[in-house]
Design an enzyme around this catalytic site. Structure first.
Site, mmCIF file in Angstrom:
data_model
loop_
_atom_site.group_PDB
_atom_site.id
_atom_site.type_symbol
_atom_site.label_atom_id
_atom_site.label_comp_id
_atom_site.label_asym_id
_atom_site.label_seq_id
_atom_site.Cartn_x
_atom_site.Cartn_y
_atom_site.Cartn_z
ATOM 1 N N SER A 168 0.844 -1.191 0.000
ATOM 2 C CA SER A 168 0.000 0.000 0.000
ATOM 3 C C SER A 168 0.881 1.243 0.000
ATOM 4 O O SER A 168 2.086 1.170 0.243
ATOM 5 C CB SER A 168 -0.912 0.010 1.235
ATOM 6 O OG SER A 168 -0.226 0.510 2.369
ATOM 7 N N ASP A 169 0.281 2.387 -0.257
ATOM 8 C CA ASP A 169 0.998 3.643 -0.051
ATOM 9 C C ASP A 169 0.663 4.149 1.352
ATOM 10 O O ASP A 169 -0.092 3.520 2.103
ATOM 11 C CB ASP A 169 0.623 4.659 -1.135
ATOM 12 C CG ASP A 169 1.705 5.722 -1.339
ATOM 13 O OD1 ASP A 169 2.580 5.862 -0.465
ATOM 14 O OD2 ASP A 169 1.660 6.423 -2.365
ATOM 15 N N TRP A 170 1.204 5.292 1.687
ATOM 16 C CA TRP A 170 1.201 5.852 3.036
ATOM 17 C C TRP A 170 -0.200 5.949 3.639
ATOM 18 O O TRP A 170 -1.032 6.732 3.181
ATOM 19 C CB TRP A 170 1.848 7.230 2.991
ATOM 20 C CG TRP A 170 2.096 7.882 4.298
ATOM 21 C CD1 TRP A 170 1.249 8.691 4.978
ATOM 22 C CD2 TRP A 170 3.298 7.793 5.080
ATOM 23 N NE1 TRP A 170 1.829 9.130 6.139
ATOM 24 C CE2 TRP A 170 3.093 8.593 6.228
ATOM 25 C CE3 TRP A 170 4.514 7.127 4.933
ATOM 26 C CZ2 TRP A 170 4.070 8.743 7.223
ATOM 27 C CZ3 TRP A 170 5.479 7.284 5.918
ATOM 28 C CH2 TRP A 170 5.252 8.069 7.037
ATOM 29 N N GLN A 171 -0.499 5.101 4.615
ATOM 30 C CA GLN A 171 -1.724 5.168 5.411
ATOM 31 C C GLN A 171 -2.996 4.989 4.571
ATOM 32 O O GLN A 171 -4.094 5.340 5.015
ATOM 33 C CB GLN A 171 -1.786 6.505 6.167
ATOM 34 C CG GLN A 171 -2.296 6.399 7.574
ATOM 35 C CD GLN A 171 -1.968 7.612 8.424
ATOM 36 O OE1 GLN A 171 -1.531 8.657 7.927
ATOM 37 N NE2 GLN A 171 -2.153 7.482 9.716
ATOM 38 N N ASP A 172 -2.848 4.399 3.381
ATOM 39 C CA ASP A 172 -3.983 4.399 2.462
ATOM 40 C C ASP A 172 -5.053 3.372 2.790
ATOM 41 O O ASP A 172 -6.201 3.524 2.346
ATOM 42 C CB ASP A 172 -3.496 4.212 1.023
ATOM 43 C CG ASP A 172 -3.051 5.529 0.409
ATOM 44 O OD1 ASP A 172 -3.592 6.572 0.814
ATOM 45 O OD2 ASP A 172 -2.165 5.517 -0.461
#
Length: 370
Positions: free
Chosen positions: A303-307
């Site tokens: 995933s990307d940041w906090q997604d």
């Protein structure tokens, strides 16, 4: 060729592929696969879930403006929760020596775990190793693309890999294969431009320069990003919704990723926004049917940041973060860039498996890929 209808903005719609992408699955090493089989049989559910969690380094310590030092949180994350990955820069620009000290501390902690699985450290080496002092910096991807020179991009990848391994971080969150189709997008300087062919050609050269031969001590693992259509939001704002028919998605946004997967890329990071109303992090059609199915991608999806949390906090599609974790893991996310609340992620995912809402087979598939 019969083209598909556009995506509909409902989560329950199942799409029929208009065509399959001709692709050869990445060859897997039978010896390594045998070792993975044996390791998976030994692992507890808690150890497996830990491998699926990635935390940001600044949550594990701090600095006085100079040297970064770990707190007890680092050993808690690595030893007690068996986290599989750490990312990011600890704040002040570190020397290669400082980086090696920090990463050695992390790996020494990993040796205290039952199975002694090393931690995978990742950095955004998007135009050279820009989080370490004394390294070689290159133009951003958009500037590299302006040269139309495959060899320069390849050579830049070779240098990036060499210097990143000197730092001790074997995973780079690059190349960016988003197309520069919307000039309002605030990260447009980070891609190879608006042409799918150019982006594919240069992306392949970067993958080969950074990663081939895979396993060399002077090479990295790449992470293609951000799969896909992240760069064309209707509003022009980052992490928002794009609206495109599937044939447009396939004709323009998919080819660079197809080429880079075929070139052997081992990890893929996901679009932080939405495609036609569906957050990409919970879009099984994109992650499983197309990426892992049609493209025969055998690496892992991060995933990307906090997604994953954003599916709940931003998009309001679940009643809590736990529900967002369930949707994302079932849709094909293998590793979550949490990046702070690793205890909550691990507890929620363990509970989801025990409640039968995420299958043990899905967990095993994710951990095998990682």
């Amino acid at each position: 060729m019969k083209l598909n209808k556009p995506f509909a903005c409902v989560l329950s719609l199942v799409f029929a592929a208009s065509f399959s992408v001709a692709q050869t699955a990445s060859k897997l090493n039978p010896s390594i696969e045998s070792k993975i089989d044996q390791l998976l049989k030994q692992m507890t559910l808690e150890e497996k879930v830990g491998q699926m969690a990635q935390v940001s380094i600044e949550s594990l310590g701090g600095s006085n403006g100079q040297a970064f030092t770990f707190s007890d949180k680092m050993k808690d994350a690595v030893v007690n929760y068996k986290l599989g990955s750490i990312l990011n820069s600890p704040g002040p620009l570190q020397t290669p020596q400082d980086w090696n000290r920090l990463i050695t501390e992390i790996q020494d902690a990993a040796k205290q775990t039952r199975l002694k699985i090393p931690v995978l450290y990742g950095l955004d080496d998007i135009h050279g190793v820009n989080y370490a002092s004394g390294t070689t910096l290159f133009p951003q991807e958009n500037g590299q693309a302006a040269t139309w020179n495959r060899q320069l991009v390849h050579d830049g990848g070779v240098i990036t890999a060499y210097e990143a391994r000197a730092v001790g971080a074997p995973w780079t969150f690059s190349p960016t294969l988003d197309l520069g189709t919307n000039p309002q997008w605030p990260r447009i300087w980070e891609d190879y431009g608006e042409d799918p062919y150019l982006s594919a050609e240069l992306g392949v050269q970067f993958v080969k320069g950074v990663q081939d031969p895979l396993g060399s001590k002077e090479k990295l693992v790449v992470s293609l990003k951000h799969f896909m259509d992240y760069s064309d939001p209707k509003s022009g704002q980052d992490r928002t919704d794009s609206w495109v028919p599937e044939h447009y998605l396939r004709e323009y946004h998919l080819p660079p990723y197809t080429a880079a997967v075929k070139a052997g890329a081992r990890t893929v990071m996901i679009n932080s926004g939405l495609i036609n109303g569906i957050p990409t992090h919970i879009n099984k059609r994109i992650l499983i049917d197309i990426l892992k199915g049609e493209l025969h991608f055998t690496g892992f999806v991060v995933s990307d940041w906090q997604d994953i949390e954003n599916v709940y906090r931003r998009d309001k599609l679940t009643k809590d973060v736990k529900g967002a974790i369930m949707l994302a893991i079932n849709a094909g996310i293998d590793m979550s860039m949490i990046p702070y609340n690793y205890k909550g992620f691990c507890a929620d995912l363990i509970a989801l498996v025990k409640d039968g809402k995420v299958s043990q087979a899905r967990i095993d598939d994710a951990v095998r890929r990682i």
